[in-house]
Design a protein around this motif. Structure first.
Motif, PDB file in Angstrom:
ATOM      1  N   UNK A 144       0.813  -1.216   0.000  1.00 55.98           N
ATOM      2  CA  UNK A 144       0.000   0.000   0.000  1.00 55.98           C
ATOM      3  C   UNK A 144       0.849   1.271   0.000  1.00 55.98           C
ATOM      4  N   UNK A 145       2.138   1.146   0.248  1.00 54.44           N
ATOM      5  CA  UNK A 145       3.012   2.318   0.178  1.00 54.44           C
ATOM      6  C   UNK A 145       3.207   2.765  -1.273  1.00 54.44           C
ATOM      7  N   UNK A 146       3.139   1.803  -2.200  1.00 52.75           N
ATOM      8  CA  UNK A 146       3.403   2.127  -3.603  1.00 52.75           C
ATOM      9  C   UNK A 146       2.171   1.973  -4.494  1.00 52.75           C
ATOM     10  N   UNK A 147       1.207   1.171  -4.087  1.00 51.93           N
ATOM     11  CA  UNK A 147       0.025   0.941  -4.914  1.00 51.93           C
ATOM     12  C   UNK A 147      -0.969   2.087  -4.736  1.00 51.93           C
ATOM     13  N   UNK A 187      -5.811   6.637  -0.536  1.00 52.29           N
ATOM     14  CA  UNK A 187      -6.862   7.203   0.316  1.00 52.29           C
ATOM     15  C   UNK A 187      -6.826   6.689   1.747  1.00 52.29           C
ATOM     16  N   UNK A 188      -5.935   5.716   2.032  1.00 52.47           N
ATOM     17  CA  UNK A 188      -5.918   5.076   3.341  1.00 52.47           C
ATOM     18  C   UNK A 188      -4.895   5.715   4.268  1.00 52.47           C
ATOM     19  N   UNK A 189      -5.136   5.558   5.562  1.00 53.83           N
ATOM     20  CA  UNK A 189      -4.187   6.068   6.549  1.00 53.83           C
ATOM     21  C   UNK A 189      -2.839   5.360   6.399  1.00 53.83           C
ATOM     22  N   UNK A 190      -1.748   6.056   6.686  1.00 52.90           N
ATOM     23  CA  UNK A 190      -0.412   5.488   6.454  1.00 52.90           C
ATOM     24  C   UNK A 190      -0.085   4.290   7.336  1.00 52.90           C
ATOM     25  N   UNK A 209     -17.678  10.583  -3.762  1.00 58.12           N
ATOM     26  CA  UNK A 209     -16.580   9.671  -4.087  1.00 58.12           C
ATOM     27  C   UNK A 209     -15.382   9.872  -3.156  1.00 58.12           C
ATOM     28  N   UNK A 210     -14.927   8.758  -2.548  1.00 62.32           N
ATOM     29  CA  UNK A 210     -13.823   8.803  -1.583  1.00 62.32           C
ATOM     30  C   UNK A 210     -12.475   8.533  -2.230  1.00 62.32           C
ATOM     31  N   UNK A 211     -12.461   7.978  -3.457  1.00 64.48           N
ATOM     32  CA  UNK A 211     -11.196   7.631  -4.108  1.00 64.48           C
ATOM     33  C   UNK A 211     -11.419   7.572  -5.615  1.00 64.48           C
ATOM     34  N   UNK A 212     -10.330   7.681  -6.364  1.00 63.69           N
ATOM     35  CA  UNK A 212     -10.416   7.816  -7.817  1.00 63.69           C
ATOM     36  C   UNK A 212     -10.356   6.488  -8.572  1.00 63.69           C
ATOM     37  N   UNK A 213      -9.739   5.468  -8.011  1.00 69.50           N
ATOM     38  CA  UNK A 213      -9.582   4.207  -8.747  1.00 69.50           C
ATOM     39  C   UNK A 213     -10.899   3.411  -8.725  1.00 69.50           C
ATOM     40  N   UNK A 226     -11.904   4.762  10.274  1.00 66.50           N
ATOM     41  CA  UNK A 226     -10.739   4.071  10.822  1.00 66.50           C
ATOM     42  C   UNK A 226      -9.697   3.801   9.737  1.00 66.50           C
ATOM     43  N   UNK A 227     -10.153   3.746   8.494  1.00 70.92           N
ATOM     44  CA  UNK A 227      -9.271   3.383   7.379  1.00 70.92           C
ATOM     45  C   UNK A 227      -8.932   4.562   6.474  1.00 70.92           C
ATOM     46  N   UNK A 228      -9.936   5.368   6.117  1.00 70.68           N
ATOM     47  CA  UNK A 228      -9.691   6.464   5.179  1.00 70.68           C
ATOM     48  C   UNK A 228      -9.012   7.636   5.875  1.00 70.68           C
ATOM     49  N   UNK A 229      -8.095   8.288   5.148  1.00 72.97           N
ATOM     50  CA  UNK A 229      -7.453   9.500   5.672  1.00 72.97           C
ATOM     51  C   UNK A 229      -8.503  10.576   5.919  1.00 72.97           C
ATOM     52  N   UNK A 230      -9.386  10.751   4.932  1.00 76.37           N
ATOM     53  CA  UNK A 230     -10.446  11.748   5.073  1.00 76.37           C
ATOM     54  C   UNK A 230     -11.607  11.128   5.848  1.00 76.37           C
TER      55      UNK A 230
END
Length: 515
Positions: free
Chosen positions: A138-141, A146-149, A254-258, A314-318
């Motif tokens: 998830x660091x590169x994909x 949109x997810x917390x680090x 929409x929470x993410x573009x993919x 808990x998962x999304x940054x926003x």
């Protein structure tokens, strides 16, 4: 078929139906389709609109049910996984493959358990075209953006998405094309046994007119109302055998573009999905809680909204907040009551119960899900054959739903052809119509050489011609049927459009054809 054609007249009492189906959800329509295709004389009655109950209120997935493996539901998962590619092949306009991203979080299910579950998921169901599971960084994909680090690893696997309400309507359309009588807004008032036949009293919920038909066999596929039909219609007071479980969903911008989905684990052991929805939105759900009230009154609770927002946040940054919610829907799943302690642990498998009242046979269906509806229908027809005698055998495995008969089941190729044949359609409109109607879009596009030929545009390319088609061919009666079930254009159009469509329907369509 004219606009003013009335609801189909009931056949004379001396011409009994073989099979009378109560309920126009996915199970009822699937059973009616299978039975009609085998040569049985079929009548289906739905008290509201097709798919107006549970069938349009789920998460809209054609999936094996990854989490059911935790409850050792191996037969159910295997059957569902085997069905995914069959249904996709037969409904390429309504079903599409999806990739699901499952972030790993230490402290919840261990990585070995997730890997084992996904290995089984990949291999027990005869997967051919859907890609296999893989591990993501998830660091590169892009899925990590949109997810917390704190999330650095995920597993990605395959399932499918379905346009659920259209899926049900097209099963009904195919049943009707094969000779079944389909009546919506038609309530079964009573059914009594007389001389080895069922005498069934019906009421048209629009006109109030009542009539009677006879049938050799009743199939109770009323979903959440299955017990109520047994008690109120059949005067058959069995202990309650259905466990009603409420599931609610929220829709947010929409929470993410993919175009991939997420499956999130929660500390309470439950999971939720976050799915791209109608291009501009994200669908988040579902909840699981027991429900005791009238299924017609089900609605999301503030607690459910908070639960879904908190779980996603808990998962999304926003963060997702109740203020972000643009639409919600809730459904009641009619699960077979296996006395499981937790709602999320209750079996999702289906149970068919065969009994007789007097000398007349009755088949009740409990549970089931959209993924396994075709196999459920085949199992139901085994009971029908035992009772009424066999006609022709199973046939639905290789039979496309209406509109799904496109070369190679290739939706993208069909969209390209539609755009070339009808260049006046914008790319977005051509895609919407292809995904809703498949090859049947030509039934109202065939003679059109311009958008003007399709009549008034109510917005988003929803034309008078398309509305006329939905009334004549798909049992649409109200703007709600059209905007929220036959399409999801209600999410995109101003609220006042509903009134404009209802006024158009009242001015043009005296009554509804469609059977």
């Amino acid at each position: 078929m004219t606009h003013s054609q009335p609801s189909p007249p009931a056949p004379a009492a001396d011409a009994p139906f073989d099979v009378f189906v109560i309920g126009g959800g996915v199970n009822g329509c699937g059973i009616a389709r299978d039975a009609a295709g085998r040569g049985y004389k079929v009548h289906l009655a739905e008290m509201n609109d097709l798919a107006s109950g549970t069938s349009s209120k789920a998460t809209k997935l054609i999936h094996g049910g990854l989490r059911y493996l935790e409850y050792y539901e191996f037969r159910l998962v295997r059957e569902a996984l085997m069905e995914r590619e069959i249904l996709w092949r037969n409904s390429p306009h309504l079903i599409r493959p999806l990739r699901f991203v499952l972030p790993y979080f230490k402290g919840l299910r261990p990585a070995w358990m997730l890997r084992l579950g996904l290995f089984l998921y990949d291999h027990i169901g005869g997967r051919k075209k859907l890609p296999a599971t893989r591990t993501l960084n998830l660091r590169s994909d892009e899925a990590g953006k949109p997810l917390k680090p704190i999330f650095d690893k995920a597993f990605e696997y395959s399932d499918c998405w379905v346009n659920d309400a259209r899926f049900v309507a097209l099963n009904a359309r195919d049943a009707a094309d094969r000779g079944a009588t389909i009546r919506t807004r038609c309530k079964v008032i009573s059914a009594r046994q007389e001389n080895g036949l069922w005498r069934i009293r019906l009421r048209d919920e629009r006109s109030g007119a009542e009539n009677e038909v006879t049938a050799r066999l009743i199939i109770n596929a009323a979903g959440p109302w299955v017990d109520k039909v047994m008690e109120g219609v059949l005067s058959h007071n069995e202990p309650n055998q259905v466990r009603l479980v409420q599931g609610s969903h929220i829709v947010v911008p929409k929470m993410f573009e993919h175009d991939r989905c997420y499956i999130f684990q929660n500390p309470d052991g439950r999971i939720i999905f976050a799915i791209p929805y109608e291009d501009e939105f994200t669908l988040i759900g579902t909840t699981d809680q027991d429900y005791k009230d009238d299924p017609a009154k089900v609605a999301i609770t503030p607690e459910e909204t908070d639960y879904l927002c908190k779980a996603a946040s808990e998962y999304f940054i926003k963060p997702v907040t109740p203020a972000d919610v643009v639409w919600t829907y809730s459904g009641v799943r009619p699960l077979y009551d296996d006395k499981a302690s937790a709602a999320q642990a209750a079996t999702r498998d289906y149970v068919i119960k065969e009994e007789r009242i007097g000398s007349s046979p009755l088949l009740n269906i409990f549970g089931g899900k959209i993924t396994t509806y075709r196999r459920l229908s085949e199992h139901m027809l085994q009971h029908v054959e035992k009772i009424l005698g066999a006609r022709s055998g199973p046939w639905t495995e290789d039979a496309p739903l209406p509109g799904g008969d496109m070369p190679g089941a290739d939706l993208e190729a069909f969209i390209r052809k539609l755009t070339a044949d009808k260049p006046f359609l914008s790319p977005a409109l051509a895609r919407r119509l292809a995904k809703a109607y498949g090859t049947r879009a030509m039934r109202f596009l065939d003679k059109a050489n311009s958008l003007a030929d399709l009549g008034r545009d109510f917005g988003m390319g929803l034309s008078a011609s398309e509305i006329d088609y939905l009334v004549q061919e798909e049992w649409a009666v109200t703007s709600e049927d059209i905007l929220w079930r036959r399409s999801k254009l209600g999410l995109h159009l101003p609220a006042e459009v509903a009134g404009e469509i209802d006024a158009y329907l009242a001015s043009k369509h005296v009554a509804v054809a469609g059977a």
